[in-house]
Write an enzyme that holds these catalytic residues in place. Structure first.
Site, PDB file in Angstrom:
ATOM      1  N   PRO A 138     -31.898 -19.594  84.980  1.00  0.00           N
ATOM      2  CA  PRO A 138     -30.697 -19.472  85.826  1.00  0.00           C
ATOM      3  C   PRO A 138     -30.688 -20.505  86.948  1.00  0.00           C
ATOM      4  CG  PRO A 138     -31.906 -17.394  85.639  1.00  0.00           C
ATOM      5  CD  PRO A 138     -32.796 -18.472  85.124  1.00  0.00           C
ATOM      6  N   GLU A 139     -29.603 -21.259  87.065  1.00  0.00           N
ATOM      7  CA  GLU A 139     -29.431 -22.173  88.188  1.00  0.00           C
ATOM      8  C   GLU A 139     -28.310 -21.624  89.056  1.00  0.00           C
ATOM      9  OE1 GLU A 139     -29.865 -26.256  87.614  1.00  0.00           O
ATOM     10  OE2 GLU A 139     -30.975 -26.074  85.755  1.00  0.00           O
TER      11      GLU A 139
ATOM     12  N   LYS B 233     -29.844 -19.729  94.321  1.00  0.00           N
ATOM     13  CA  LYS B 233     -30.275 -18.979  93.150  1.00  0.00           C
ATOM     14  C   LYS B 233     -30.584 -17.525  93.477  1.00  0.00           C
ATOM     15  CE  LYS B 233     -32.928 -22.689  91.999  1.00  0.00           C
ATOM     16  NZ  LYS B 233     -34.036 -23.325  91.278  1.00  0.00           N
TER      17      LYS B 233
ATOM     18  N   ASN C 153     -33.673 -27.061  87.549  1.00  0.00           N
ATOM     19  CA  ASN C 153     -34.344 -28.146  86.845  1.00  0.00           C
ATOM     20  C   ASN C 153     -33.435 -28.959  85.932  1.00  0.00           C
ATOM     21  OD1 ASN C 153     -36.859 -29.440  86.672  1.00  0.00           O
ATOM     22  ND2 ASN C 153     -37.096 -28.644  84.590  1.00  0.00           N
TER      23      ASN C 153
ATOM     24  N   ARG D 157     -42.517 -29.964  86.699  1.00  0.00           N
ATOM     25  CA  ARG D 157     -41.400 -29.496  85.882  1.00  0.00           C
ATOM     26  C   ARG D 157     -40.948 -30.613  84.945  1.00  0.00           C
ATOM     27  NH1 ARG D 157     -38.570 -25.456  88.557  1.00  0.00           N
ATOM     28  NH2 ARG D 157     -37.613 -25.109  86.524  1.00  0.00           N
TER      29      ARG D 157
END
Ligand SMILES: [Zn+2]
Length: 269
Positions: A2-3, A49, A166, A251
């Site tokens: 989830p962003e 977020k 990301n 990441r």
């Protein structure tokens, strides 16, 4: 994962379903188990977020889904798709029950509590808010992290601005022609603000449902420019895209060596 855009969509959905309703049953697995039954939901909103559910006693339930969290809606009595012990929050209103599974963080904040103020301070401006204070983003970027911090870590730092995850990190860097490891101190304010404006634009264009899109070309080549496309040809220059785990949390990061040249980084150093 989830962003910011996903969490805003989720907040809009839950606001519609829960807003103004009283909880017939409700439980949240915070530091300790909290019984929420009887509270009325006043508002549901997202900041970056984080998802917030505000109750009529002015307490505020904060949730961060992390990598594995998700919300489900069920009819009362319907079988859940995940085991009950994975439920972080259960909210029952009328014939419906809303369950948050595997949240990374759940916290009940008291009205005017110290934690609540600390949290407000800890989060940078929400890129999906109607008005975004760009000067504040700049100020937070320049004061909260070292000048040697690579831009990819700056974009992910929710204390500077909240909402970029990301996927958008790689997409914004590609669209701005920025090498992922260019250092914050090497970027002029204008370049930095352009990156945040780009992120805001992408996030806003993705709040209406459907798959996440950063590339609107009318072809079958893809919805995203670089994310998830390691070793495939760049959709702009056909050079093979690179993939590496970079930054302080290692990441996945995708970029094009031509469109985002490292030379640009060296020249600026
Ligand atoms: Zn390219």
């Amino acid at each position: 994962m989830p962003e910011g855009d996903t969490v805003h969509k989720l907040a809009a959905y839950l606001a519609l379903e829960l807003g103004g309703r009283s909880l017939l049953a409700g439980v949240a697995q915070a530091a300790k188990t909290v019984d929420l039954a009887g509270r009325r939901v006043e508002a549901v909103f997202a900041q970056g977020k984080h998802l917030f559910i505000e109750f009529d006693d002015a307490s505020l339930l904060r949730t961060h889904l992390g990598m594995w969290g998700s919300w489900h809606g069920y009819a009362v009595g319907e079988a859940w798709q995940k085991p009950r012990q994975q439920a972080s929050i259960v909210l029952e209103v009328g014939e419906r029950v809303f369950v948050c599974f595997n949240a990374r963080q759940v916290e009940l904040l008291r009205h005017r509590g110290v934690r609540r103020r600390t949290l407000a301070m800890a989060l940078g401006p929400d890129l999906l808010a109607p008005v975004v204070d760009e000067a504040l983003i700049l100020q937070r970027a320049r004061s909260l992290v070292a000048a040697a911090t690579p831009i990819l870590d700056v974009l992910l730092d929710q204390r500077i601005a909240s909402g970029i995850g990301n996927v958008y990190k790689s997409e914004v860097l590609f669209l701005e022609g920025l090498h992922p490891l260019v250092r914050l101190g090497e970027l002029h304010d204008d370049r930095l603000i352009d990156a945040y404006r780009r992120a805001r634009d992408l996030l806003r264009r993705n709040t209406r449902g459907g798959p996440r899109v950063t590339r609107w070309a009318n072809d079958a080549a893809g919805r995203l420019w670089v994310y998830g496309r390691g070793r495939q040809p760049c959709l702009r220059c056909a050079r093979r895209l690179l993939l590496a785990r970079l930054g302080k949390d290692l990441r996945s990061t995708y970029w094009c060596p031509t469109c985002q040249p490292e030379e640009a980084k060296r020249v600026l150093t």
